[in-house]
Design a protein around this motif. Structure first.
Motif, PDB file in Angstrom:
ATOM      1  N   LEU A 143      38.516   2.491  -1.469  1.00  0.00           N
ATOM      2  CA  LEU A 143      39.597   2.336  -1.660  1.00  0.00           C
ATOM      3  C   LEU A 143      40.300   3.286  -0.577  1.00  0.00           C
ATOM      4  O   LEU A 143      40.226   4.388  -0.754  1.00  0.00           O
ATOM      5  N   PHE A 144      41.180   2.274   0.170  1.00  0.00           N
ATOM      6  CA  PHE A 144      42.007   2.614   1.447  1.00  0.00           C
ATOM      7  C   PHE A 144      43.519   2.253   1.251  1.00  0.00           C
ATOM      8  O   PHE A 144      43.811   1.233   1.878  1.00  0.00           O
ATOM      9  N   ASP A 145      43.480   3.690   2.253  1.00  0.00           N
ATOM     10  CA  ASP A 145      45.255   3.568   2.243  1.00  0.00           C
ATOM     11  C   ASP A 145      45.719   3.948   3.800  1.00  0.00           C
ATOM     12  O   ASP A 145      45.188   5.271   4.448  1.00  0.00           O
ATOM     13  N   GLU A 146      46.570   4.121   5.073  1.00  0.00           N
ATOM     14  CA  GLU A 146      47.141   4.432   6.320  1.00  0.00           C
ATOM     15  C   GLU A 146      47.992   3.800   6.284  1.00  0.00           C
ATOM     16  O   GLU A 146      48.784   2.654   6.432  1.00  0.00           O
ATOM     17  N   HIS A 147      48.856   4.922   6.692  1.00  0.00           N
ATOM     18  CA  HIS A 147      50.295   4.880   7.413  1.00  0.00           C
ATOM     19  C   HIS A 147      49.655   5.176   9.067  1.00  0.00           C
ATOM     20  O   HIS A 147      49.863   6.574   9.175  1.00  0.00           O
ATOM     21  N   VAL A 148      50.897   4.010   9.761  1.00  0.00           N
ATOM     22  CA  VAL A 148      50.513   4.498  11.203  1.00  0.00           C
ATOM     23  C   VAL A 148      52.125   4.343  11.287  1.00  0.00           C
ATOM     24  O   VAL A 148      52.759   3.537  11.124  1.00  0.00           O
ATOM     25  N   HIS A 149      52.558   6.287  12.259  1.00  0.00           N
ATOM     26  CA  HIS A 149      54.111   6.310  13.254  1.00  0.00           C
ATOM     27  C   HIS A 149      53.865   6.038  14.727  1.00  0.00           C
ATOM     28  O   HIS A 149      52.762   6.743  14.889  1.00  0.00           O
ATOM     29  N   ASN A 150      54.465   5.652  15.160  1.00  0.00           N
ATOM     30  CA  ASN A 150      54.248   5.011  16.883  1.00  0.00           C
ATOM     31  C   ASN A 150      53.466   4.717  16.712  1.00  0.00           C
ATOM     32  O   ASN A 150      52.807   4.742  17.487  1.00  0.00           O
ATOM     33  N   ALA A 151      52.806   2.975  16.526  1.00  0.00           N
ATOM     34  CA  ALA A 151      51.739   2.984  16.193  1.00  0.00           C
ATOM     35  C   ALA A 151      51.841   2.111  17.841  1.00  0.00           C
ATOM     36  O   ALA A 151      52.622   1.168  17.888  1.00  0.00           O
ATOM     37  N   LEU A 152      50.331   2.096  18.830  1.00  0.00           N
ATOM     38  CA  LEU A 152      50.263   1.686  19.641  1.00  0.00           C
ATOM     39  C   LEU A 152      50.232  -0.176  19.703  1.00  0.00           C
ATOM     40  O   LEU A 152      48.766   0.457  19.642  1.00  0.00           O
ATOM     41  N   LEU A 162      57.121 -15.223  33.451  1.00  0.00           N
ATOM     42  CA  LEU A 162      55.937 -14.949  33.563  1.00  0.00           C
ATOM     43  C   LEU A 162      55.652 -14.069  32.684  1.00  0.00           C
ATOM     44  O   LEU A 162      55.895 -13.398  31.675  1.00  0.00           O
ATOM     45  N   PRO A 163      54.026 -14.583  32.261  1.00  0.00           N
ATOM     46  CA  PRO A 163      53.257 -14.234  31.039  1.00  0.00           C
ATOM     47  C   PRO A 163      53.223 -12.415  31.315  1.00  0.00           C
ATOM     48  O   PRO A 163      52.279 -12.496  32.640  1.00  0.00           O
ATOM     49  N   VAL A 164      53.296 -12.059  30.486  1.00  0.00           N
ATOM     50  CA  VAL A 164      53.239  -9.894  30.796  1.00  0.00           C
ATOM     51  C   VAL A 164      52.562  -9.834  29.453  1.00  0.00           C
ATOM     52  O   VAL A 164      52.971 -10.015  28.257  1.00  0.00           O
ATOM     53  N   SER A 165      51.689  -8.765  29.300  1.00  0.00           N
ATOM     54  CA  SER A 165      50.577  -8.463  28.680  1.00  0.00           C
ATOM     55  C   SER A 165      51.379  -6.584  28.631  1.00  0.00           C
ATOM     56  O   SER A 165      51.697  -5.764  29.632  1.00  0.00           O
ATOM     57  N   PHE A 166      51.724  -5.946  27.629  1.00  0.00           N
ATOM     58  CA  PHE A 166      52.010  -5.010  27.519  1.00  0.00           C
ATOM     59  C   PHE A 166      51.861  -3.811  26.036  1.00  0.00           C
ATOM     60  O   PHE A 166      51.531  -4.623  25.495  1.00  0.00           O
ATOM     61  N   VAL A 167      52.098  -2.350  26.082  1.00  0.00           N
ATOM     62  CA  VAL A 167      51.789  -2.210  24.901  1.00  0.00           C
ATOM     63  C   VAL A 167      53.675  -0.826  24.435  1.00  0.00           C
ATOM     64  O   VAL A 167      54.001  -0.858  25.316  1.00  0.00           O
ATOM     65  N   GLN A 168      53.542  -1.160  23.054  1.00  0.00           N
ATOM     66  CA  GLN A 168      54.870  -1.194  22.798  1.00  0.00           C
ATOM     67  C   GLN A 168      54.312  -0.249  21.927  1.00  0.00           C
ATOM     68  O   GLN A 168      53.842   0.214  20.981  1.00  0.00           O
ATOM     69  N   ASN A 169      55.373   1.404  21.456  1.00  0.00           N
ATOM     70  CA  ASN A 169      55.042   2.185  19.864  1.00  0.00           C
ATOM     71  C   ASN A 169      55.954   1.123  18.974  1.00  0.00           C
ATOM     72  O   ASN A 169      57.228   0.710  18.913  1.00  0.00           O
ATOM     73  N   VAL A 170      54.943   0.724  17.954  1.00  0.00           N
ATOM     74  CA  VAL A 170      55.872  -0.041  16.895  1.00  0.00           C
ATOM     75  C   VAL A 170      55.990   1.614  15.732  1.00  0.00           C
ATOM     76  O   VAL A 170      55.054   1.675  15.760  1.00  0.00           O
ATOM     77  N   ASP A 171      57.535   1.895  15.427  1.00  0.00           N
ATOM     78  CA  ASP A 171      57.847   1.805  14.363  1.00  0.00           C
ATOM     79  C   ASP A 171      57.418   3.025  12.968  1.00  0.00           C
ATOM     80  O   ASP A 171      56.899   4.024  13.461  1.00  0.00           O
ATOM     81  N   ARG A 172      56.424   1.483  12.658  1.00  0.00           N
ATOM     82  CA  ARG A 172      55.542   1.827  11.149  1.00  0.00           C
ATOM     83  C   ARG A 172      54.479   0.432  11.054  1.00  0.00           C
ATOM     84  O   ARG A 172      55.089  -0.276  10.649  1.00  0.00           O
ATOM     85  N   THR A 173      53.370   1.186  10.822  1.00  0.00           N
ATOM     86  CA  THR A 173      52.052   0.139  10.183  1.00  0.00           C
ATOM     87  C   THR A 173      51.332   0.643   8.380  1.00  0.00           C
ATOM     88  O   THR A 173      52.177   1.597   8.586  1.00  0.00           O
ATOM     89  N   ARG A 174      51.507  -0.114   7.656  1.00  0.00           N
ATOM     90  CA  ARG A 174      50.733   0.422   6.622  1.00  0.00           C
ATOM     91  C   ARG A 174      49.630  -0.654   6.626  1.00  0.00           C
ATOM     92  O   ARG A 174      49.719  -1.924   6.352  1.00  0.00           O
TER      93      ARG A 174
END
Length: 203
Positions: A143-152, A162-174
């Motif tokens: 059983l596992f659990d992961e919290h990621v802050h500033n997820a890339l 125009l279609p663009v691809s980019f990376v950004q920081n997302v506040d939080r994922t779980r």
């Protein structure tokens, strides 16, 4: 074999990570052990440059640096040779790569746009697992659990239609889930091995 033309575009930069990791295992009882570890990192990004002939652009990107400490702990209970139960928790960092920070490139119709101000992502991960061994195989349930802050996170959108691809920081994922892993040797006939795993993930 032709002559060298004008430079159309250029993206460059460097990252460097220096780290020290220490770990120690302590036997609390004959069947119980505790492993403690810590990782100290110094990360920096530098020499970032984005150049374009048209539209005219020549930008030296700012230097970035970060110092991070990542501790971990694993408690393992082994009542006998057939069973092992572990509980673990740890914190870890993932620093932006050179391409995420600086690389501007066109792949087909999609332009990859860099982000020179990305922050490191921080993950707090925990896991509880039980393993059963026998002479010809094993089975593990976790059983596992992961919290990621500033997820890339890599995303695709439009910029000036125009279609663009980019990376950004997302506040939080779980992410929370369960994983089952098993293997069996000498299945039906000697030398035949079957292994497999299944994971359920709720993100």
């Amino acid at each position: 074999s032709g002559g060298r033309g004008a430079l159309t575009a250029s993206s460059r930069g460097k990252t460097q990570t220096d780290a020290l990791y220490l770990e120690d295992a302590v036997r609390l009882a004959p069947e119980l052990s505790l492993t403690l570890g810590v990782r100290q990192e110094h990360w920096r990004a530098f020499d970032g440059l984005n150049y374009s002939l048209a539209p005219a652009l020549s930008v030296r990107q700012p230097k970035l640096s970060a110092d991070r400490t990542s501790p971990k702990a694993v408690l393992a209970w082994t009542p006998d040779a057939d069973w092992r139960v572990t509980a673990s928790i740890g914190r870890a960092y993932r620093f932006p790569t050179v391409s995420e920070l600086y690389q501007a490139v066109t792949t087909g119709p999609i332009l990859s746009v860099p982000n020179p101000k990305l922050a490191p992502e921080r993950a707090l991960s925990s896991e509880l697992s039980a393993e059963r061994y026998w002479s010809s195989g094993s089975l593990r349930v976790s059983l596992f659990d992961e919290h990621v802050h500033n997820a890339l996170i890599s995303q695709t959108g439009t910029l000036n239609n125009l279609p663009v691809s980019f990376v950004q920081n997302v506040d939080r994922t779980r992410s929370t889930g369960v994983e089952v892993v098993g293997d069996q040797r000498d299945l039906i006939i000697p030398g035949l091995e079957l292994s497999g795993w299944a994971t359920y993930l709720d993100t």
